[in-house]
Design a protein around this motif. Structure first.
Motif, PDB file in Angstrom:
ATOM      1  N   GLU A 148       0.832  -1.208   0.000  1.00 10.81           N
ATOM      2  CA  GLU A 148       0.000   0.000   0.000  1.00 10.81           C
ATOM      3  C   GLU A 148       0.864   1.254   0.000  1.00 10.81           C
ATOM      4  O   GLU A 148       0.564   2.235  -0.699  1.00 10.81           O
ATOM      5  CB  GLU A 148      -0.912   0.007   1.231  1.00 10.81           C
ATOM      6  CG  GLU A 148      -2.065  -0.975   1.178  1.00 10.81           C
ATOM      7  CD  GLU A 148      -2.939  -0.898   2.412  1.00 10.81           C
ATOM      8  OE1 GLU A 148      -2.675  -0.021   3.286  1.00 10.81           O
ATOM      9  OE2 GLU A 148      -3.871  -1.699   2.531  1.00 10.81           O
ATOM     10  N   ARG A 192       4.246   6.007  -4.552  1.00 10.88           N
ATOM     11  CA  ARG A 192       4.997   5.681  -5.774  1.00 10.88           C
ATOM     12  C   ARG A 192       6.490   5.510  -5.495  1.00 10.88           C
ATOM     13  O   ARG A 192       7.325   5.691  -6.380  1.00 10.88           O
ATOM     14  CB  ARG A 192       4.769   6.737  -6.853  1.00 10.88           C
ATOM     15  CG  ARG A 192       3.303   6.958  -7.250  1.00 10.88           C
ATOM     16  CD  ARG A 192       3.206   7.920  -8.419  1.00 10.88           C
ATOM     17  NE  ARG A 192       1.839   8.114  -8.881  1.00 10.88           N
ATOM     18  CZ  ARG A 192       1.090   9.176  -8.556  1.00 10.88           C
ATOM     19  NH1 ARG A 192       1.579  10.097  -7.748  1.00 10.88           N
ATOM     20  NH2 ARG A 192      -0.122   9.305  -9.034  1.00 10.88           N
ATOM     21  N   ASP A 209       2.274   1.920  -3.378  1.00 12.06           N
ATOM     22  CA  ASP A 209       1.219   2.358  -4.293  1.00 12.06           C
ATOM     23  C   ASP A 209       0.827   3.809  -4.031  1.00 12.06           C
ATOM     24  O   ASP A 209       0.652   4.599  -4.970  1.00 12.06           O
ATOM     25  CB  ASP A 209       0.006   1.442  -4.150  1.00 12.06           C
ATOM     26  CG  ASP A 209      -1.127   1.830  -5.081  1.00 12.06           C
ATOM     27  OD1 ASP A 209      -0.901   1.875  -6.310  1.00 12.06           O
ATOM     28  OD2 ASP A 209      -2.245   2.118  -4.597  1.00 12.06           O
TER      29      ASP A 209
END
Length: 336
Positions: A135, A141, A138
């Motif tokens: 997570e 980045r 994501d």
């Protein structure tokens, strides 16, 4: 400095007085959080546009003389400014000495926590939205969760306490793991504060439907913990509503910036890295201090510009109203 300057205060037309100054020391960042900026980043300020150390310290000194009691260093990512420990030491040397805090993503804090504490930094807030490595990568980045964890541990070790963790919950991304984040913070003695996602992204793609509200956060946390609100009188001008967790003494905070704004008690003002004073995160205007300062303005003249900008502060940010317009500058340029 004249008597007129020493007696001025940062009041607005609605009876509020600014005592908390947020200072952005850079607009650059080494993460690319989805709710803040695009994957490719943003055009950063050129060095000549940014305040020098001497200019920044001079302006902070004027704010302190006008009644500011706390200075919070922000960005972008403040740890990217190489002179940060020296800046902290110089701000700590101001009279009267303000409390000095910093909001950071924690990358590099493992190296700098000690020097910053020695320079006079009092405490730190670290932005961390999830402790799940997938997570985190994501959302930001970047695969840097281990660096943030090391920074938090270093801050605690050198006494930059209470170490606070700031988190934003995003629907469908990390909202299902908010209780996991609280459990992780409780185990390590960090004070967690959730912040409703605000319309301050560079892409101007904020959608209220993707925001996880304070009420939803309480419901999610209550599935695992007993969450008991502390008396409202204990809150003062603080933005977070605080709750005892399982009877205390540990607490968790929720900042309902959108659904229950605290504008009526706001005591903040902001200075951007390029020398603009803003009276609100969502202001549509700002007052330039860098230009007049470089043209030879006196401290009194700069103080007049600052107090004039504060006097124009609106009653509230207006999110949700029909005439609300998101500011052109994103959070990374304004400063948190």
């Amino acid at each position: 400095m004249s008597a007129a300057l020493s007696t001025a205060r940062l009041a607005d037309r609605h009876g509020r007085v600014a005592r908390d100054l947020r200072v952005s020391v850079t607009d650059r960042c080494n993460l690319r959080c989805r709710y803040c900026m695009p994957a490719e980043g943003l055009p950063w300020l050129a060095k000549p546009e940014m305040l020098t150390d001497d200019e920044l310290v001079r302006l902070v000194g004027i704010f302190v003389t006008l009644g500011v009691q706390q200075v919070r260093l922000t960005g972008g990512e403040p740890l990217l400014r190489r002179s940060l420990p020296d800046l902290v030491a110089r701000i700590a040397g101001l009279e009267p000495r303000p409390r000095i805090a910093m909001t950071t993503n924690g990358i590099g804090l493992d190296r700098l926590a000690g020097p910053l504490a020695e320079a006079g930094l009092d405490r730190v807030n670290v932005s961390l939205d999830t402790v799940d490595p997938v997570e985190f990568a994501d959302l930001t980045r970047r695969d840097r969760l281990h660096d943030v964890e090391a920074g938090l541990a270093a801050a605690r070790a050198v006494g930059l306490t209470p170490v606070k963790v700031n988190a934003v919950a995003m629907r469908g991304i990390n909202d299902h793991s908010v209780a996991d984040l609280l459990a992780w913070c409780l185990e390590r003695g960090y004070e967690l504060r959730f912040i409703e996602q605000m319309p301050l992204d560079a892409q101007h793609g904020w959608d209220a439907s993707s925001m996880v509200s304070a009420d939803e956060l309480r419901e999610r946390l209550s599935e695992r913990f007993t969450i008991t609100p502390l008396p409202a009188a204990d809150r003062g001008s603080a933005p977070a509503e605080r709750f005892l967790v399982d009877g205390g003494p540990a607490t968790v905070g929720i900042i309902a910036s959108v659904t229950a704004p605290f504008c009526g008690a706001c005591d903040r003002t902001r200075l951007t890295a390029d020398g603009q004073v803003r009276n609100c995160l969502f202001s549509q205007r700002e007052t330039d201090l860098r230009g007049p300062m470089r043209d030879g303005a006196s401290d009194d003249e700069l103080a007049d510009l600052i107090t004039g900008e504060m006097w124009r502060k609106a009653r509230g940010h207006g999110i949700g109203s029909e005439d609300f317009v998101q500011p052109l500058r994103p959070m990374s340029a304004i400063g948190g």
